[in-house]
Design a protein around this motif. Sequence first.
Motif, mmCIF file in Angstrom:
data_model
loop_
_atom_site.group_PDB
_atom_site.id
_atom_site.type_symbol
_atom_site.label_atom_id
_atom_site.label_comp_id
_atom_site.label_asym_id
_atom_site.label_seq_id
_atom_site.Cartn_x
_atom_site.Cartn_y
_atom_site.Cartn_z
ATOM 1 N N GLY A 1 40.961 72.402 -6.913
ATOM 2 C CA GLY A 1 42.063 72.442 -5.968
ATOM 3 C C GLY A 1 43.122 73.421 -6.444
ATOM 4 O O GLY A 1 42.801 74.548 -6.831
ATOM 5 N N PRO A 2 44.389 72.993 -6.503
ATOM 6 C CA PRO A 2 45.454 73.920 -6.908
ATOM 7 C C PRO A 2 45.561 74.108 -8.416
ATOM 8 O O PRO A 2 46.369 74.914 -8.874
ATOM 9 C CB PRO A 2 46.716 73.236 -6.376
ATOM 10 C CG PRO A 2 46.404 71.780 -6.405
ATOM 11 C CD PRO A 2 44.917 71.681 -6.072
ATOM 12 N N PHE A 3 44.765 73.362 -9.182
ATOM 13 C CA PHE A 3 44.900 73.383 -10.638
ATOM 14 C C PHE A 3 43.956 74.403 -11.264
ATOM 15 O O PHE A 3 42.769 74.441 -10.936
ATOM 16 C CB PHE A 3 44.646 71.989 -11.219
ATOM 17 C CG PHE A 3 45.566 70.947 -10.657
ATOM 18 C CD1 PHE A 3 46.886 70.863 -11.074
ATOM 19 C CD2 PHE A 3 45.121 70.080 -9.663
ATOM 20 C CE1 PHE A 3 47.748 69.921 -10.524
ATOM 21 C CE2 PHE A 3 45.977 69.133 -9.110
ATOM 22 C CZ PHE A 3 47.294 69.052 -9.543
ATOM 23 N N GLY A 4 44.494 75.208 -12.183
ATOM 24 C CA GLY A 4 43.677 76.209 -12.853
ATOM 25 C C GLY A 4 44.529 76.966 -13.853
ATOM 26 O O GLY A 4 45.470 76.418 -14.411
ATOM 27 N N GLY A 5 44.189 78.231 -14.071
ATOM 28 C CA GLY A 5 44.941 79.033 -15.033
ATOM 29 C C GLY A 5 44.206 79.147 -16.347
ATOM 30 O O GLY A 5 43.091 78.642 -16.503
ATOM 31 N N SER A 6 44.833 79.805 -17.293
ATOM 32 C CA SER A 6 44.154 80.026 -18.566
ATOM 33 C C SER A 6 44.426 78.883 -19.538
ATOM 34 O O SER A 6 45.385 78.121 -19.393
ATOM 35 C CB SER A 6 44.578 81.361 -19.169
ATOM 36 O OG SER A 6 45.947 81.328 -19.486
ATOM 37 N N MET A 7 43.537 78.777 -20.517
ATOM 38 C CA MET A 7 43.644 77.712 -21.507
ATOM 39 C C MET A 7 44.729 78.034 -22.531
ATOM 40 O O MET A 7 44.884 79.187 -22.929
ATOM 41 C CB MET A 7 42.293 77.547 -22.214
ATOM 42 C CG MET A 7 42.207 76.289 -23.078
ATOM 43 S SD MET A 7 40.653 76.183 -24.013
ATOM 44 C CE MET A 7 39.459 75.980 -22.693
ATOM 45 N N VAL A 8 45.452 77.017 -22.924
ATOM 46 C CA VAL A 8 46.375 77.122 -24.050
ATOM 47 C C VAL A 8 45.658 76.571 -25.278
ATOM 48 O O VAL A 8 44.906 75.593 -25.182
ATOM 49 C CB VAL A 8 47.671 76.339 -23.782
ATOM 50 C CG1 VAL A 8 48.609 76.382 -24.984
ATOM 51 C CG2 VAL A 8 48.364 76.872 -22.535
ATOM 52 N N VAL A 9 45.849 77.226 -26.419
ATOM 53 C CA VAL A 9 45.226 76.763 -27.661
ATOM 54 C C VAL A 9 46.303 76.555 -28.727
ATOM 55 O O VAL A 9 47.377 77.163 -28.682
ATOM 56 C CB VAL A 9 44.177 77.771 -28.188
ATOM 57 C CG1 VAL A 9 43.036 77.932 -27.191
ATOM 58 C CG2 VAL A 9 44.811 79.117 -28.532
ATOM 59 N N SER A 10 45.984 75.687 -29.681
ATOM 60 C CA SER A 10 46.811 75.557 -30.890
ATOM 61 C C SER A 10 46.047 76.216 -32.035
ATOM 62 O O SER A 10 44.819 76.302 -32.006
ATOM 63 C CB SER A 10 47.096 74.093 -31.188
ATOM 64 O OG SER A 10 45.894 73.373 -31.353
ATOM 65 N N MET A 11 46.780 76.704 -33.030
ATOM 66 C CA MET A 11 46.139 77.398 -34.158
ATOM 67 C C MET A 11 46.471 76.682 -35.459
ATOM 68 O O MET A 11 47.626 76.329 -35.708
ATOM 69 C CB MET A 11 46.609 78.852 -34.236
ATOM 70 C CG MET A 11 45.864 79.718 -35.258
ATOM 71 S SD MET A 11 46.313 79.491 -37.018
ATOM 72 C CE MET A 11 47.963 80.261 -37.056
ATOM 73 N N ARG A 12 45.435 76.463 -36.254
ATOM 74 C CA ARG A 12 45.620 75.954 -37.621
ATOM 75 C C ARG A 12 44.836 76.889 -38.547
ATOM 76 O O ARG A 12 43.658 77.164 -38.282
ATOM 77 C CB ARG A 12 45.101 74.512 -37.730
ATOM 78 C CG ARG A 12 45.944 73.508 -36.920
ATOM 79 C CD ARG A 12 45.243 72.191 -36.674
ATOM 80 N NE ARG A 12 46.003 71.390 -35.719
ATOM 81 C CZ ARG A 12 45.981 71.559 -34.393
ATOM 82 N NH1 ARG A 12 45.193 72.487 -33.851
ATOM 83 N NH2 ARG A 12 46.727 70.806 -33.616
ATOM 84 N N ALA A 13 45.494 77.370 -39.601
ATOM 85 C CA ALA A 13 44.806 78.230 -40.570
ATOM 86 C C ALA A 13 44.013 77.340 -41.523
ATOM 87 O O ALA A 13 44.582 76.450 -42.163
ATOM 88 C CB ALA A 13 45.832 79.070 -41.332
#
Lengths: 268, 268
Positions: A158-170
């Motif tokens: 439906g109206p939901f989408g977009g790019s993924m957000v990620v978290s980073m851990r070294a």
Amino acid sequence: MNEYESLRAAAAPVVRAAIRGGDYGGQTAGLGGRNLQVNVAIMAAEYALDFMRFCQRNPKPCPLVGVSDTGDPFMRALGRDIDIRADVPAYHIYRDGRLDGSAHDITEVWRDDFVAFALGCSFTFEHALQDAGVSLWHIEHNKVVPMYRTNIPTQTAGPFGGSMVVSMRAIPEHQVELATNISRRYRFAHGAPVHCGDPAAIGIDDLGAPDWGDAAPVAPGSTPVFWACGVTPQVAIERAGLPLCITHKPGHMLITDVDGDAEIPAVD
Amino acid sequence: MNEYESLRAAAAPVVRAAIRGGDYGGQTAGLGGRNLQVNVAIMAAEYALDFMRFCQRNPKPCPLVGVSDTGDPFMRALGRDIDIRADVPAYHIYRDGRLDGSAHDITEVWRDDFVAFALGCSFTFEHALQDAGVSLWHIEHNKVVPMYRTNIPTQTAGPFGGSMVVSMRAIPEHQVELATNISRRYRFAHGAPVHCGDPAAIGIDDLGAPDWGDAAPVAPGSTPVFWACGVTPQVAIERAGLPLCITHKPGHMLITDVDGDAEIPAVD
């Protein structure tokens, strides 16, 4: 002793009572023992089927762990007397897809056609990584994990989408496989990483400039490891432009009564 | 060579093509390699939000692995060109909560307000048990696993509820822990057992008289082990009494293109 420190040893219902009573409105990392903490999204029922589809199709950024009945503000599977209108330390209120304010309580905003969603967060797998001897810089330095927009598309609904957000851990190179295998077990907490190594490969130009949270160093001999992030649904909600939608304020989670290691996200 | 035997070595798309073309309408155990096979439920969108809640609240009997867009008969995340109207070997059509007939194709019954759901089935963890040296009587004897109504309640959602259905596999006592730990990993396939031992404790009076499937012996030194079963949603659908609902015929599953061991239920 400040309020956060006084709640460090308290059980989840005690922490929630302090929040509901207006005595605590801060972030929740380290509170409620190892109980499952969750991201929150609240919206009108007319959008709820598509939002559930969005979560089902994107289980790594959006691990769905609870859904209220329409108009019912209690998250009954996740604990005793969890009132989603009052038990989150801080809320963000979005109107027409834009952040329009914060609140400590949304009882006055709640509507009979609202549906509340609970989505897992990363705290559970971070505990497991630490137990296995993987050190996490942002926790040791009391910072917020760095988060980035990527070029990884989500599956739309439906109206939901977009790019993924990620978290980073070294992660030290010799522990990347270990960290991957451990986090894969925690499906309510974003599962295995979505990417290891070159940030540019997923559309991140500058690790030193996260879109949310605090920058963190990648020490020599360590690799940046990226996990799907619970901010992804907030980006999807902004993009969808719903007339009214309420989320928790990032870092200010709902603390449930469910064990972080539970096989299914429900109290007995 | 019969049609089943001729398809034993075929890839999933080839099997689906045979089904769609009307050349095969039988059960699917052992077909499509180790790809994820799924239970199917199709209903009008007005019931879909509650059915998704029912699955979310009962993830062991109802592991949700796919949901179509409203009116879209293609299960896009689960494979290439999967037409839910034609690619299941046999369908059951329920009207007002009662089984009202079977069909090999439901293209004529499909409506623009339909939503199709795919739920995981037990085949995936059965393969893993066999790989680990746990023998399964019903497979070795070409029988259908015995299934029973229990007194274990499901968590209700709207009109959906009722008691859980379980399947039973007799496991040698020294392998019960192994079987439990293996199956726990397969969350798209009902996860860890819901009960081991005394059938009466979960409301089963007579192991020799299953409600579905074939009776199976429990050899001396073995324990009856009970897993949540994908027939549970069919009981919930009967109880809900929807005007029209379509499921697969038990044992006649949709074969997807998703690897049975995949972390998330989607093709790349």
